[in-house]
Design a protein around this motif. Structure first.
Motif, PDB file in Angstrom:
ATOM      1  N   PRO A 762      46.751  53.965  38.434  1.00 15.49           N
ATOM      2  CA  PRO A 762      48.183  54.134  38.177  1.00 15.49           C
ATOM      3  C   PRO A 762      48.887  52.790  38.238  1.00 15.49           C
ATOM      4  N   ALA A 763      50.114  52.785  37.774  1.00  9.68           N
ATOM      5  CA  ALA A 763      50.859  51.533  37.689  1.00  9.68           C
ATOM      6  C   ALA A 763      51.052  50.888  39.058  1.00  9.68           C
ATOM      7  N   ALA A 764      51.191  51.706  40.093  1.00  9.11           N
ATOM      8  CA  ALA A 764      51.446  51.153  41.416  1.00  9.11           C
ATOM      9  C   ALA A 764      50.257  50.383  41.953  1.00  9.11           C
ATOM     10  N   ALA A 765      49.049  50.698  41.499  1.00  7.64           N
ATOM     11  CA  ALA A 765      47.848  50.049  42.025  1.00  7.64           C
ATOM     12  C   ALA A 765      47.330  48.943  41.119  1.00  7.64           C
ATOM     13  N   LEU A 766      47.959  48.700  39.973  1.00  2.00           N
ATOM     14  CA  LEU A 766      47.448  47.715  39.022  1.00  2.00           C
ATOM     15  C   LEU A 766      47.462  46.297  39.588  1.00  2.00           C
ATOM     16  N   GLU A 767      48.437  45.973  40.379  1.00  3.84           N
ATOM     17  CA  GLU A 767      48.544  44.619  40.898  1.00  3.84           C
ATOM     18  C   GLU A 767      47.322  44.261  41.736  1.00  3.84           C
ATOM     19  N   ASP A 768      46.932  45.175  42.626  1.00  6.50           N
ATOM     20  CA  ASP A 768      45.769  44.903  43.472  1.00  6.50           C
ATOM     21  C   ASP A 768      44.494  44.840  42.648  1.00  6.50           C
ATOM     22  N   VAL A 769      44.363  45.749  41.691  1.00  2.00           N
ATOM     23  CA  VAL A 769      43.152  45.767  40.877  1.00  2.00           C
ATOM     24  C   VAL A 769      43.043  44.489  40.047  1.00  2.00           C
ATOM     25  N   LEU A 770      44.160  44.048  39.445  1.00  2.00           N
ATOM     26  CA  LEU A 770      44.148  42.839  38.638  1.00  2.00           C
ATOM     27  C   LEU A 770      43.833  41.607  39.484  1.00  2.00           C
ATOM     28  N   ALA A 771      44.342  41.585  40.682  1.00  2.00           N
ATOM     29  CA  ALA A 771      44.055  40.449  41.560  1.00  2.00           C
ATOM     30  C   ALA A 771      42.562  40.378  41.857  1.00  2.00           C
ATOM     31  N   THR A 772      41.965  41.526  42.124  1.00  2.00           N
ATOM     32  CA  THR A 772      40.522  41.538  42.381  1.00  2.00           C
ATOM     33  C   THR A 772      39.750  41.147  41.132  1.00  2.00           C
ATOM     34  N   TRP A 773      40.210  41.664  39.996  1.00  2.00           N
ATOM     35  CA  TRP A 773      39.546  41.312  38.730  1.00  2.00           C
ATOM     36  C   TRP A 773      39.614  39.804  38.470  1.00  2.00           C
ATOM     37  N   LYS A 774      40.787  39.185  38.712  1.00  2.00           N
ATOM     38  CA  LYS A 774      40.945  37.750  38.503  1.00  2.00           C
ATOM     39  C   LYS A 774      40.017  36.961  39.442  1.00  2.00           C
ATOM     40  N   GLN A 775      39.909  37.444  40.678  1.00  2.00           N
ATOM     41  CA  GLN A 775      39.035  36.764  41.630  1.00  2.00           C
ATOM     42  C   GLN A 775      37.581  36.843  41.184  1.00  2.00           C
ATOM     43  N   CYS A 776      37.178  38.012  40.686  1.00  2.00           N
ATOM     44  CA  CYS A 776      35.804  38.175  40.204  1.00  2.00           C
ATOM     45  C   CYS A 776      35.560  37.314  38.965  1.00  2.00           C
ATOM     46  N   GLU A 777      36.579  37.217  38.103  1.00  2.00           N
ATOM     47  CA  GLU A 777      36.440  36.391  36.890  1.00  2.00           C
ATOM     48  C   GLU A 777      36.267  34.923  37.268  1.00  2.00           C
ATOM     49  N   ASP A 778      37.001  34.477  38.259  1.00  2.00           N
ATOM     50  CA  ASP A 778      36.850  33.102  38.713  1.00  2.00           C
ATOM     51  C   ASP A 778      35.438  32.866  39.244  1.00  2.00           C
ATOM     52  N   GLN A 779      34.910  33.818  39.978  1.00  2.00           N
ATOM     53  CA  GLN A 779      33.545  33.694  40.485  1.00  2.00           C
ATOM     54  C   GLN A 779      32.551  33.648  39.325  1.00  2.00           C
ATOM     55  N   MET A 780      32.827  34.411  38.281  1.00  2.00           N
ATOM     56  CA  MET A 780      31.946  34.432  37.115  1.00  2.00           C
ATOM     57  C   MET A 780      31.970  33.075  36.415  1.00  2.00           C
ATOM     58  N   ASN A 781      33.154  32.525  36.236  1.00  2.00           N
ATOM     59  CA  ASN A 781      33.254  31.228  35.574  1.00  2.00           C
ATOM     60  C   ASN A 781      32.563  30.146  36.387  1.00  2.00           C
ATOM     61  N   ALA A 782      32.714  30.213  37.691  1.00  2.00           N
ATOM     62  CA  ALA A 782      32.065  29.230  38.546  1.00  2.00           C
ATOM     63  C   ALA A 782      30.558  29.337  38.448  1.00  2.00           C
ATOM     64  N   ALA A 783      30.048  30.564  38.391  1.00  2.00           N
ATOM     65  CA  ALA A 783      28.598  30.759  38.289  1.00  2.00           C
ATOM     66  C   ALA A 783      28.073  30.240  36.956  1.00  2.00           C
ATOM     67  N   LEU A 784      28.835  30.506  35.878  1.00  2.00           N
ATOM     68  CA  LEU A 784      28.408  30.028  34.553  1.00  2.00           C
ATOM     69  C   LEU A 784      28.413  28.497  34.508  1.00  2.00           C
ATOM     70  N   ALA A 785      29.436  27.910  35.098  1.00  2.00           N
ATOM     71  CA  ALA A 785      29.502  26.449  35.111  1.00  2.00           C
ATOM     72  C   ALA A 785      28.319  25.868  35.883  1.00  2.00           C
ATOM     73  N   GLU A 786      27.985  26.490  36.956  1.00  2.00           N
ATOM     74  CA  GLU A 786      26.840  26.024  37.740  1.00  2.00           C
ATOM     75  C   GLU A 786      25.554  26.140  36.955  1.00  2.00           C
ATOM     76  N   GLU A 787      25.405  27.236  36.226  1.00  2.00           N
ATOM     77  CA  GLU A 787      24.187  27.429  35.441  1.00  2.00           C
ATOM     78  C   GLU A 787      24.132  26.408  34.291  1.00  2.00           C
ATOM     79  N   THR A 788      25.280  26.132  33.664  1.00  2.00           N
ATOM     80  CA  THR A 788      25.307  25.137  32.578  1.00  2.00           C
ATOM     81  C   THR A 788      24.890  23.767  33.097  1.00  2.00           C
ATOM     82  N   GLU A 789      25.363  23.479  34.278  1.00  2.00           N
ATOM     83  CA  GLU A 789      24.998  22.199  34.869  1.00  2.00           C
ATOM     84  C   GLU A 789      23.503  22.129  35.130  1.00  2.00           C
TER      85      GLU A 789
END
Length: 926
Positions: A762-789
């Motif tokens: 629901p709309a009331a819970a989107l903020e928390d879900v998006l924050a978690t999603w953004k945090q997971c996306e950052d972890q994904m980008n960091a992992a990809l960067a590490e693998e590229t290196e």
């Protein structure tokens, strides 16, 4: 000769038992030795051991004054002449002669002096010798002297003589006349009949004999005035009671003697202790008219006929009182009470009751007038009121006899059901008992019947008819009408007929007689109770058995009984929603029994907990917590949840006041909840893959719910507040041990789950879900960067690597081997074909098996291969005379090692074999 000398001579003759000399003195000096003086001298100085036969003639002559003087007078007076006159007078004054009147009888003016003498002398003999036969020798010649003496002889002396010398000589206990006369009525009756109670074990006529020969004479001796004088309090009480009675009863009591009441009380008390002895006494004794006087009452006046009838009536009342006072509720007790009832009817001239027979139904049982029942009160059933002359319960008449007959028939039927009640208890329950008391006894009776599992269908059918008869005492087997009116008589008269039928049906089901219950209550045109009532009883009984079960397995215990009950009536109620709900409950309970489940405080799970729990679906969560890897059985758990919904135990009240959810909507919510519980359990046990699979494949959004075939009632999907929470919970999961490609895979799955949570939340819970999603996306980008290196480091390392150096153990090689699967991990879930699989396999094989080989073809440039050859020439270990692996030269004169040639040959053959699959050009010979 002076009077003093004559008196002294008379006392000397009496003390020496010289009756002849005493006779001469009495004859010669009648003016001095008067009758009363002579009797007092005899009382005082005549030895008690003297045989009464020696002085009985003298006494007869004395009272008749028929003496004749003798010639020898000097001998009789010689002893007294030697004493001076003055001394003789002093001695006379000191004689202290005993009075004629015996103290217990001194106040009775109707007794003459000679009777007083005999009674006084009799007590003297008994006190000194204890020999009642001597007393009899004294009294017998003068039995006709007075009526009082005859009555005393019959009422006092005769019972003691029979008790101690005729009936029980071997057990004789010497009892004095004085002590016996001082006994009150109840004590005297108990004393006279005490030995009979001990002897009645093998001889049932002993009590009747003693009533006839001991108690009867004691009562009919007309000794009432003496006893009232000895017991003033009892006399006054008797007088007060007599004033309260009507004239007829007062005259009857006065004529027959109130002492018969003590006999009646003794009989009632005997029935309380041992009714068998009471039966023997009542059957063989005809009452107050049946008395054995031993021939001493030939001159007795005829008693008043009214008094005799009154005594017989009171005797019959004692028989009825004995029935109600009996505390023996066994079959023998009922039969003995019925024998007493027959005897009472015979004595009082009433219609004999019917025989008890077996425990069957007495269709010709008597009817009771309602006015008679209205006259009965609770006080009349008390033990001390049973012999009240005004008590209608025990007054002998046809109404009281018929009522006692119905009570005994009821007792016989109840005894056949192994439910024992005394006659008094049955009477109080039938006439005065309230509805609550009758319900208690009915349930107790049916509980006892259910405990007897050996009864067949015929016995239970007979039991049903008997219970219906006990309800109103007038049951007719051909009556099939609904009769729920409240009547005045019957053990269960305050309970409606339909309610009794409900209880009987319940007993049938608990006892396991399902076919009998179906036959009686479901088949036929005129049913005892409506089918709606049958269905209600069936469901209540099944659920009662269910609630009492300790194990949920439907193959044993209470759940099995509940299942059998429901299945037996399923065909009779094919469209019953309640029965369908019960079947679903049984199925869910049976499925739950295969899991280990313990509630709070260590209490093991029982089936009743499902019905009592406010949220039965939460029990599935406890199962997932207490049973490892139970979350893998999701289909089984979903089935349990659906059955709980079908059983009507899952309620989803709406807080906003909107209508409750339909059964289909509850089913959807149940499926989501159970799946969410399984996902949570999987995550708790670190099984992320199973949880991920359940979210992707099991939790479908609401928009997919409508893609199913439409429901007949156009049910709208309920609001989904479960799926997004489950997806969000799984998206927040972090596996601490994940590294490399595994970590990338988990991050990708988490992003997918969080994306689904964003779509569902629901709309009331989107903020928390998006924050978690953004945090997971950052972890994904960091992992990809590490693998590229790491890939770049690998490439750099590969460029500097010497070809053919297989012995090197570099960490980058290991990373290189696992790099390609990591790169292709993103496309692992995409659909691929057979050609793609083959192409990928060949590529992986060429890279891993022959990392230094290069396929030679016509399109290779001239600079490529010589570059490699030249580089090999630059290696000091690859050329020169020490290189034994050189077998030839290249196009430009370079040497080719043997290992390179073999590698090229194998690679060329592999490419030729699967070239048509991967589209590679054919390998050409160099």
């Amino acid at each position: 000769m002076s009077s003093a000398h004559i008196i002294l001579e008379a006392t000397r003759s009496a003390s020496e038992a010289d009756i002849a000399a005493l006779r001469q003195l009495a004859a010669q000096y009648p003016n001095t030795l008067q009758v009363d003086l002579l009797l007092r001298i005899l009382l005082t100085y005549l030895p008690e051991t003297t045989e009464p036969t020696l002085y009985a003639p003298f006494l007869q002559d004395l009272i008749s004054e028929s003496f004749s003087a003798t010639d020898d007078k000097t001998f009789l007076l010689s002893h007294a002449e030697e004493i001076p006159e003055a001394e003789a007078r002093r001695r006379v004054k000191r004689l202290h002669l005993a009075p004629l009147q015996y103290p217990p009888y001194s106040s009775d003016a109707s007794i003459d002096s000679f009777t007083h003498f005999l009674l006084h002398r009799a007590n003297q003999i008994d006190a000194e010798t204890g020999s009642l036969p001597l007393v009899l020798q004294l009294i017998d010649p003068f039995i006709d002297h007075s009526k009082y003496l005859r009555n005393w002889m019959i009422s006092t002396l005769l019972p003691l003589l029979r008790l101690e010398y005729e009936y029980y000589p071997q057990k004789a206990t010497l009892r004095s006349l004085e002590a016996f006369e001082r006994l009150d009525g109840s004590s005297a009756v108990a004393l006279l009949l005490a030995e009979a109670l001990k002897e009645d074990g093998g001889q049932n006529w002993v009590i009747a004999r003693d009533l006839r020969g001991l108690v009867g004479p004691w009562i009919h001796g007309d000794n009432r005035r003496k006893r009232r004088r000895l017991d003033t309090e009892r006399r006054r009480t008797s007088d007060v009671l007599s004033l309260s009675k009507d004239t007829t009863h007062s005259k009857a009591e006065n004529a027959s003697g109130s002492e018969w009441s003590h006999v009646n009380e003794w009989l009632v008390g005997l029935a309380t202790r041992n009714i068998a002895q009471a039966v023997n006494a009542i059957e063989q004794w005809d009452g107050p008219r049946d008395v054995d006087y031993g021939g001493w009452d030939d001159r007795r006046e005829e008693r008043n006929e009214t008094a005799s009838d009154a005594s017989l009536c009171r005797y019959g009342q004692a028989g009825l009182a004995a029935i109600y006072a009996s505390e023996q509720a066994s079959l023998s007790g009922v039969e003995n009470s019925h024998r007493i009832l027959n005897r009472v009817a015979q004595i009082c001239g009433l219609q004999n009751p019917k025989e008890l027979g077996s425990a069957g139904l007495p269709l010709d049982a008597p009817m009771i007038d309602s006015s008679y029942l209205d006259s009965l009160s609770k006080a009349q059933f008390l033990r001390n009121a049973l012999l009240n002359a005004q008590n209608p319960l025990t007054t002998p008449n046809q109404f009281s006899v018929d009522l006692a007959q119905l009570l005994l028939i009821s007792g016989r039927i109840l005894e056949g059901m192994h439910c024992r009640m005394t006659c008094n208890t049955i009477a109080a329950l039938s006439i005065l008992g309230g509805e609550a008391e009758q319900w208690t006894e009915l349930r107790k009776l049916l509980y006892g019947l259910r405990a007897r599992t050996h009864q067949d269908d015929n016995a239970w059918n007979a039991t049903r008819q008997q219970l219906l008869w006990l309800r109103d005492w007038n049951y007719r087997g051909d009556s099939q009408q609904y009769d729920d009116h409240i009547i005045k008589s019957g053990i269960f008269c305050k309970i409606g007929k339909t309610e009794i039928e409900h209880e009987i049906l319940k007993a049938f089901l608990i006892a396991g007689h399902y076919n009998l219950a179906v036959t009686i209550y479901c088949n036929g045109e005129a049913l005892p109770i409506p089918l709606e009532g049958v269905e209600k009883v069936v469901l209540n009984t099944a659920l009662t058995s269910y609630d009492g079960a300790s194990n949920g397995n439907r193959t044993r215990g209470g759940v099995k009984k509940a299942s059998d009950i429901v299945s037996s009536f399923r065909k009779r109620f094919p469209e019953s929603d309640a029965i369908s709900e019960t079947e679903a409950l049984l199925s869910a309970t049976h499925a739950l029994s295969f899991y280990s489940l313990t509630l709070q405080h260590g209490v093991p799970f029982q089936p009743v907990n499902i019905r009592a729990h406010p949220d039965p679906l939460s029990l599935i969560g406890k199962i997932l917590q207490q049973n490892p890897r139970s979350y893998t059985k999701l289909d089984h758990l979903l089935e349990i949840g659906q059955n709980l919904v079908k059983a009507g135990l899952v309620e989803s009240p709406q807080e906003d006041g909107s209508p409750s959810l339909s059964r289909d909507q509850q089913s959807v919510i149940s499926e989501r909840r159970v799946t969410a519980m399984a996902i949570e359990a999987g995550l708790a046990e670190e099984d992320f893959d199973t949880a991920y699979s359940y979210i992707v494949n099991r939790l479908r959004p609401a928009k997919q719910w409508n893609q199913k075939p439409p429901k007949p009632d156009n049910v709208q999907p309920p609001e989904d507040d479960i799926s997004w929470r489950a997806a969000y919970q799984a998206g927040c999961y972090q596996l601490s041990k994940a590294t490399g490609s595994s970590r990338l895979r988990r991050l990708e799955q988490r992003l997918e789950l969080l994306s689904q949570a964003i779509l569902l939340a629901p709309a009331a819970a989107l903020e928390d879900v998006l924050a978690t999603w953004k945090q997971c996306e950052d972890q994904m980008n960091a992992a990809l960067a590490e693998e590229t290196e790491q890939e770049e480091q690998w490439d750099d390392k590969g460029d500097r690597r010497i070809p053919g150096e297989f012995g090197t153990r570099d960490p980058l090689i290991t990373a290189q081997k696992t790099r390609e699967p990591a790169r292709n991990a993103l496309n692992e879930e995409a659909p691929i074909g057979l050609f793609d699989v083959a192409r990928g396999a060949a590529a992986a094989l060429s890279r891993s098996a022959f990392p230094l080989s290069r396929p030679q073809s016509s399109n290779l440039t001239g600079a490529q291969f010589p570059e490699t050859s030249q580089s090999r020439d630059t290696n000091p270990k690859a050329g020169g005379e020490g290189d034994e692996g050189v077998v030839g030269t290249s196009e430009k004169g370079g040497r080719v090692r043997k290992r390179d040639m073999v590698s090229n040959m194998v690679t060329g053959g592999l490419v030729s074999g699967i070239g048509w699959v991967i589209g590679a050009p054919p390998v050409r010979e160099s």
